[in-house]
Design a protein around this motif. Structure first.
Motif, PDB file in Angstrom:
ATOM      1  N   ARG A  86      -6.735   6.936   4.349  1.00  0.00           N
ATOM      2  CA  ARG A  86      -7.077   5.570   4.744  1.00  0.00           C
ATOM      3  C   ARG A  86      -6.776   5.283   6.200  1.00  0.00           C
ATOM      4  O   ARG A  86      -7.541   4.642   6.910  1.00  0.00           O
ATOM      5  CB  ARG A  86      -6.259   4.569   3.916  1.00  0.00           C
ATOM      6  CG  ARG A  86      -6.883   4.276   2.616  1.00  0.00           C
ATOM      7  CD  ARG A  86      -6.400   2.946   2.106  1.00  0.00           C
ATOM      8  NE  ARG A  86      -6.831   2.812   0.731  1.00  0.00           N
ATOM      9  CZ  ARG A  86      -6.755   1.709   0.043  1.00  0.00           C
ATOM     10  NH1 ARG A  86      -6.242   0.623   0.594  1.00  0.00           N
ATOM     11  NH2 ARG A  86      -7.176   1.659  -1.187  1.00  0.00           N
TER      12      ARG A  86
ATOM     13  N   LEU B 206      -0.032   3.468  -3.283  1.00  0.00           N
ATOM     14  CA  LEU B 206      -1.077   4.486  -3.116  1.00  0.00           C
ATOM     15  C   LEU B 206      -0.482   5.900  -3.062  1.00  0.00           C
ATOM     16  O   LEU B 206       0.605   6.099  -2.533  1.00  0.00           O
ATOM     17  CB  LEU B 206      -1.845   4.243  -1.814  1.00  0.00           C
ATOM     18  CG  LEU B 206      -2.625   2.935  -1.698  1.00  0.00           C
ATOM     19  CD1 LEU B 206      -3.217   2.809  -0.296  1.00  0.00           C
ATOM     20  CD2 LEU B 206      -3.733   2.869  -2.751  1.00  0.00           C
TER      21      LEU B 206
ATOM     22  N   GLU C 247       0.831  -1.209   0.000  1.00  0.00           N
ATOM     23  CA  GLU C 247       0.000   0.000   0.000  1.00  0.00           C
ATOM     24  C   GLU C 247       0.867   1.261   0.000  1.00  0.00           C
ATOM     25  O   GLU C 247       0.585   2.205  -0.722  1.00  0.00           O
ATOM     26  CB  GLU C 247      -0.939   0.001   1.210  1.00  0.00           C
ATOM     27  CG  GLU C 247      -2.089  -0.992   1.061  1.00  0.00           C
ATOM     28  CD  GLU C 247      -2.868  -1.196   2.354  1.00  0.00           C
ATOM     29  OE1 GLU C 247      -4.052  -1.545   2.258  1.00  0.00           O
ATOM     30  OE2 GLU C 247      -2.300  -1.022   3.457  1.00  0.00           O
TER      31      GLU C 247
END
Ligand SMILES: [Zn+2]
Length: 288
Positions: free
Chosen positions: A208, A200, A196
């Motif tokens: 998040r 991201l 991630e």
């Protein structure tokens, strides 16, 4: 200038908790650094972490100058340096020997130390040194902060051969109200995976992880690779060798050459150049 925030540092603040955060993404700046030397993957990974760390630590510099993170040890990677300026430029280099086995801090660097130097362009540098402790660079940095700054600090890194990402959480001096707040925020950050972090966008990672917290997100600061070397700086370091040594070198080789380790820039000085360095006030000969 990159506008996609792939080379950028975001600072954010947990407004009600007395905790600050930063996330840095290094893309082109990391690739530019790697492209200058044929690093083994494991060395590139450590260098990526150190570059990310130096940008995270330099984000709050209150002076014109740079922060230099150095790891020195007696292991297969005897020297690693990452430098970041208050202008958000980075450069870095690592030396290594032979085939490297393992991936923990002691296996890579041996017995060694972590040196953080704050170097203003004007004024005296400040240096903090701790023994290399723990399994990873983040462990060593966290112990640096607990020893030298006495601030709760956590760091997370994710590096592949294209990008290096770093996430930092730190309590604000004398502002942390509740240990439970720190533990909650730390636990949230711990849920992020390496994949991630690497895939991201930074804003999305922050959202998040912390969307239930009151967060103030500051404008991102773009980051780029830039070496701070110059002919003038090389001249200064040549001067420290002394006139006798420089004259000997010239006699031996006819020319004095110096390469910048960070960017491979090549500097050459002939007899006339050296004469001018040694005698800066000597008037130029008058030609009739
Ligand atoms: Zn250079």
């Amino acid at each position: 200038m990159a506008t996609d925030n792939k080379d950028a540092l975001f600072r954010f603040l947990f407004e009600e908790l007395g905790i600050r955060g930063e996330i840095v993404s290094l893309d082109s700046s990391f690739k530019d650094t790697l492209s200058l030397h044929d690093y083994p993957n494991i060395v590139a990974e450590q260098l990526g972490q150190a570059l990310a760390a130096s940008t995270l630590l330099s984000a709050t510099l209150k002076f014109d100058g740079s922060l230099i993170l150095q790891v020195q040890g007696d292991g297969p990677i005897p020297m690693l340096v990452a430098q970041s300026t208050n202008q958000q430029t980075v450069r870095g280099i690592a030396h290594w020997n032979g085939d490297i086995q393992g991936n923990t801090l002691p296996e890579l660097f041996g017995k060694g130390r972590l040196v953080i130097t704050l170097k203003p362009n004007k004024g005296k540098p400040y240096q903090g040194i701790v023994n290399l402790e723990g399994d990873s660079l983040s462990d060593a940095l966290e112990s640096y902060f607990s020893q030298s700054e006495q601030l709760k600090t956590r760091l997370w890194f994710a590096v592949n051969n294209k990008r290096s990402i770093g996430l930092l959480l730190q309590e604000l001096p004398a502002k942390l109200e509740e240990l439970a707040d720190w533990e909650r925020v730390e636990m949230l950050a711990n849920t992020i995976t390496q994949d991630e972090l690497l895939s991201l966008p930074s804003e999305e990672i922050i959202y998040r992880l912390f969307h239930e917290e009151a967060i103030r997100l500051y404008e991102p600061q773009p980051i780029s690779f830039k070496c701070e070397c110059s002919r003038e700086k090389v001249e200064k370091s040549l001067l420290t060798l002394g006139a006798a040594e420089l004259t000997d070198l010239l006699e031996e080789k006819g020319i004095i050459e110096a390469d910048c380790d960070f960017c491979n820039q090549h500097y050459r000085f002939n007899e006339k150049d050296i004469d001018e360095i040694l005698n800066p006030d000597k008037p130029s000969p008058i030609i009739h």
